[in-house]
Enzyme design. Structure first.
Site, short mmCIF file in Angstrom:
data_model
loop_
_atom_site.label_atom_id
_atom_site.label_comp_id
_atom_site.label_asym_id
_atom_site.label_seq_id
_atom_site.Cartn_x
_atom_site.Cartn_y
_atom_site.Cartn_z
N LYS A 257 -2.58 -8.76 -7.94
CA LYS A 257 -1.47 -7.97 -8.36
C LYS A 257 -0.70 -7.53 -7.75
CE LYS A 257 -5.02 -5.93 -11.92
NZ LYS A 257 -4.91 -4.18 -12.24
N HIS A 260 2.94 -2.57 -6.44
CA HIS A 260 3.79 -1.91 -7.48
C HIS A 260 3.90 -0.46 -6.89
CE1 HIS A 260 0.66 1.06 -9.33
NE2 HIS A 260 -0.11 -0.17 -8.99
N HIS A 263 1.60 2.48 -5.12
CA HIS A 263 0.85 2.64 -3.66
C HIS A 263 2.01 2.38 -2.79
CE1 HIS A 263 -1.80 -0.90 -6.17
NE2 HIS A 263 -2.66 0.30 -5.55
#
Length: 725
Positions: A257, A260, A263
């Site tokens: 993933k 984003h 984090h």
């Protein structure tokens, strides 16, 4: 009333004597003129400060014999790189010639005193000795009670009479400090006569000795100035015993993933903490505990089998896998809705459920847990490609990791063993086929109720996240035998981490639980797109870099002087994001505001970078080498602006030590902005171009020292200081 910040050294372990250390060569250079060098502007701010008569410059032998300022403390010089500058003046020889009775071998031990890395510790030691004579209070009580002031106009150090454990029934503290101030020596070499406010005494440094001790120290130590590697020693009496070990776990995205914004805070704060503890001499291991295990990876494997493209995977693995995951997840949601409708209509959906994407994903993940080679090979490929891509993003943020761990690294056998221990020690209990921990039965009072009743194993025997974390923590301690471990995780996980540490304690490992700390933080608001979808960090960094590039282009002359404007714009953009994140306290939520963060107005990342680039520009224009700067006559720096900058620069080692206590990036950031504001206000007064050569050299030494401290602070935060923009 003056506030009394906590002196960080009072909270750090005491380091007893290792070997004698005479004051560094340049301490008190130029004390032939011990008069105040603060200048008329400073006297306007502080009219009660007297400019002493040169005839009273020398200390009387009786005072000096009682207040010897040589201090012996621990040192760990092997940590430091070679000093950048040397200076021919032997300050202590000059001082001996002037002042009869100064004994360089006089040794005074104070807790947490490191004159080799923090010259202000010498000032505190001297002041404690003087005040012992004035007050009759033990110097070892006075030394840790000397605190900073909030601003330069309130002095450099402050002492509150009640902090000295005065006997009850005596004079009131405010009267006592009046008497003490009157008794303070008129001709002290380092301090002006104290100012009194209520029961506080404020002390101002004299300019000449400060300038002549601080600037050479900064120029010599360079990038190591401010750090204190002695703090990380396992045994301060025996440096050969090595350094303490700390684990910092941070960032921890889910593989396959995009990285984003959720984090972002963990990554920035964790990187900063790793730098901080390294500067304090700890042996730091940075761990990225990836979300790399679970049924969702079975679903992703199905998606790749159905829609995957090997070429797209190699070119842009993260985005390709994410697109596949979104696509298969959408299909699975639609499928579940259809099955639910059929079920409501009375149809037999047994076969549909058995062959559903959700069930297929579960079976695929079961293959992974059973160590099926083909299933694991696919998963490992996804994981490895994700890490490669993450490393590129981390490099832009000046972040590196020593270990990429993850949920997948915790074995089923270890979790089964933990489950067994929990049952045998009656920590967990059965509840409808599942295993849970009822803390209210194990921990008395409100604490037990607050810890609630977490599950540790489902009815189907599947271990949960908490069980995995218990196993991982104990395994890490077995592997690293750490002295401290920090989890940099959002405040939403406060309860989870409290449960984890308490379970470790209940299992009989209180010593390990006591070594663990949760560094939490609030949310970043306003980082979703208008459609409500998450905005990814790479997109954010691209947008802010574009905006900074656009701003740079507005000044064509300067833009043409920048060697790689795209790279500089990228650094400025990253600085914008990081500084906005670090501006407030960690626990506070903040709103992501691109216009505000990319502005050069106010305390922003671009402003901080501009301040650094400007002082670099001054050095280029001056055209002086480091050797020429080293030969500067610091006694020429008598202006109030110059002395005040040095007073701020002298605080940097204290700020570093205090940050080790607060673990807040904003502690460093607030100091850097205060210092850059003082720099900015000095440029019209302390001009370089057009000055006499000797004055030019002295002022350039001041600006170079500011450049060093500013760069040191920025690098500690994880920023990359730019030299042109």
């Amino acid at each position: 009333m003056l506030s009394l910040p906590v002196r960080p050294s009072a909270l750090l372990p005491c380091l007893p004597l290792s070997r004698s250390l005479l004051l560094h060569r340049h301490f008190l250079a130029g004390t032939r003129t011990l008069h105040s060098s603060f200048g008329p502007h400073f006297q306007t701010l502080n009219p009660s400060i007297r400019k002493p008569n040169p005839s009273t410059e020398k200390l009387s032998p009786s005072i000096l014999s009682r207040t010897g300022i040589t201090v012996t403390c621990n040192r760990y010089n092997s940590w430091h790189s070679p000093r950048r500058y040397t200076h021919s003046t032997t300050a202590m020889e000059q001082l001996q010639q002037q002042v009869e009775g100064l004994n360089l071998n006089a040794i005074t031990e104070f807790p947490n005193c490191y004159p080799d890395v923090n010259p202000l510790d010498v000032y505190r030691a001297h002041l404690a000795n003087v005040l012992t004579e004035v007050t009759g209070v033990d110097k070892n009580i006075i030394y840790p009670a000397l605190s900073w002031t909030q601003s330069l106009d309130k002095g450099d150090l402050v002492l509150a009479a009640p902090a000295l454990r005065l006997p009850k029934g005596g004079p009131k503290p405010d009267q006592i400090v009046q008497d003490w101030a009157a008794k303070f020596p008129e001709n002290d070499p380092l301090f002006e006569k104290p100012h009194v406010h209520s029961y506080f005494m404020s002390f101002f440094f004299k300019g000449a000795p400060l300038v002549n001790s601080i600037l050479p120290t900064i120029l010599q130590k360079g990038k190591t100035f401010g750090t204190n590697p002695s703090l990380g020693l396992k045994d301060p009496k025996e440096p050969s015993a090595g350094r303490k070990k700390i684990i910092v776990e941070f960032s921890s995205p889910n593989i396959a993933k995009p990285f984003h914004a959720g984090h972002l805070r963990s990554t920035i704060i964790g990187g900063f903490l790793g730098n901080l503890y390294e500067g304090a001499g700890w042996d730091v291991t940075r761990i990225n505990y990836l979300g790399d295990w679970g049924k969702q990876y079975g679903l992703l494997a199905l998606a790749f089998e159905k829609f995957g493209d090997e070429k797209a995977l190699e070119q842009d693995p993260i985005n390709h896998l994410f697109q596949l995951y979104v696509r298969i997840n959408t299909e699975m949601t639609e499928e579940k809705e259809q099955i639910a409708k059929r079920k409501e209509a009375g149809e037999d959906v047994t076969e549909a459920e058995a062959n559903s994407l959700d069930e297929q994903a579960r079976r695929y993940f079961k293959k992974m847990t059973d160590r099926d080679e083909k299933a694991l090979a696919m998963w490992k490929k996804f994981r490895d490609l994700s890490i490669v891509r993450y490393k590129q993003t981390y490099a832009r943020l000046n972040i590196h990791f020593d270990e990429y761990s993850g949920e997948s690294q915790v074995s089923e056998a270890d979790m089964a063993d933990i489950g067994k221990q929990l049952e045998e020690k009656k920590i967990s209990k059965e509840d409808n086929g599942a295993q849970l921990i009822d803390f209210s039965e194990l921990v008395p009072g409100k604490e037990g109720k607050r810890l609630e009743k977490p599950l540790v194993r489902k009815r189907d025997g599947t271990a949960l996240y908490l069980t995995r974390d218990i196993s991982e923590l104990l395994a890490r301690h077995a592997k690293y035998n750490f002295d401290k471990m920090i989890y940099v995780v959002a405040s939403a996980q406060d309860l989870h981490l409290k449960q984890l540490f308490k379970i470790i304690e209940l299992l009989g490992h209180k010593d390990i639980a006591d070594k663990c700390q949760h560094i939490n933080f609030g949310l970043v608001l306003g980082m979703s797109t208008r459609k409500g979808t998450v905005k990814f960090l790479d997109d954010i960094l691209r947008d802010v870099a574009d905006k900074m590039h656009e701003t740079m282009r507005k000044n064509e002359d300067k833009y043409n002087q920048v060697e790689n404007p795209e790279a500089v714009a990228d650094v400025l953009g990253i600085s914008s994001v990081m500084v906005q994140d670090m501006t407030g306290k960690r626990i506070n939520n903040y709103t992501f505001n691109m216009d505000q963060m990319t502005s050069f107005e106010g305390d922003t990342g671009p402003y901080l970078q501009y301040a650094h680039a400007r002082v670099c520009s001054i050095k280029r224009k001056a055209g002086l080498s480091d050797e020429e700067i080293a030969s500067a006559d610091f006694s020429l720096l008598t202006e109030a602006h110059a002395v005040n900058i040095v007073r701020l620069l002298a605080q940097w080692p204290d700020v570093f030590s205090n940050t080790l206590r607060t673990l807040e990036p904003t502690t460093v950031l607030a100091y850097l902005f205060k210092m850059t504001h003082a720099l900015s206000s000095s440029y019209d007064v302390l001009r370089i171009m057009g000055s006499e050569p000797a004055v030019l050299k002295a002022r350039m030494a001041l600006y170079e020292a500011a450049h060093i401290v500013l760069g040191n602070g920025m690098r500690l935060l994880g920023l990359s200081p730019v030299e042109r923009m």
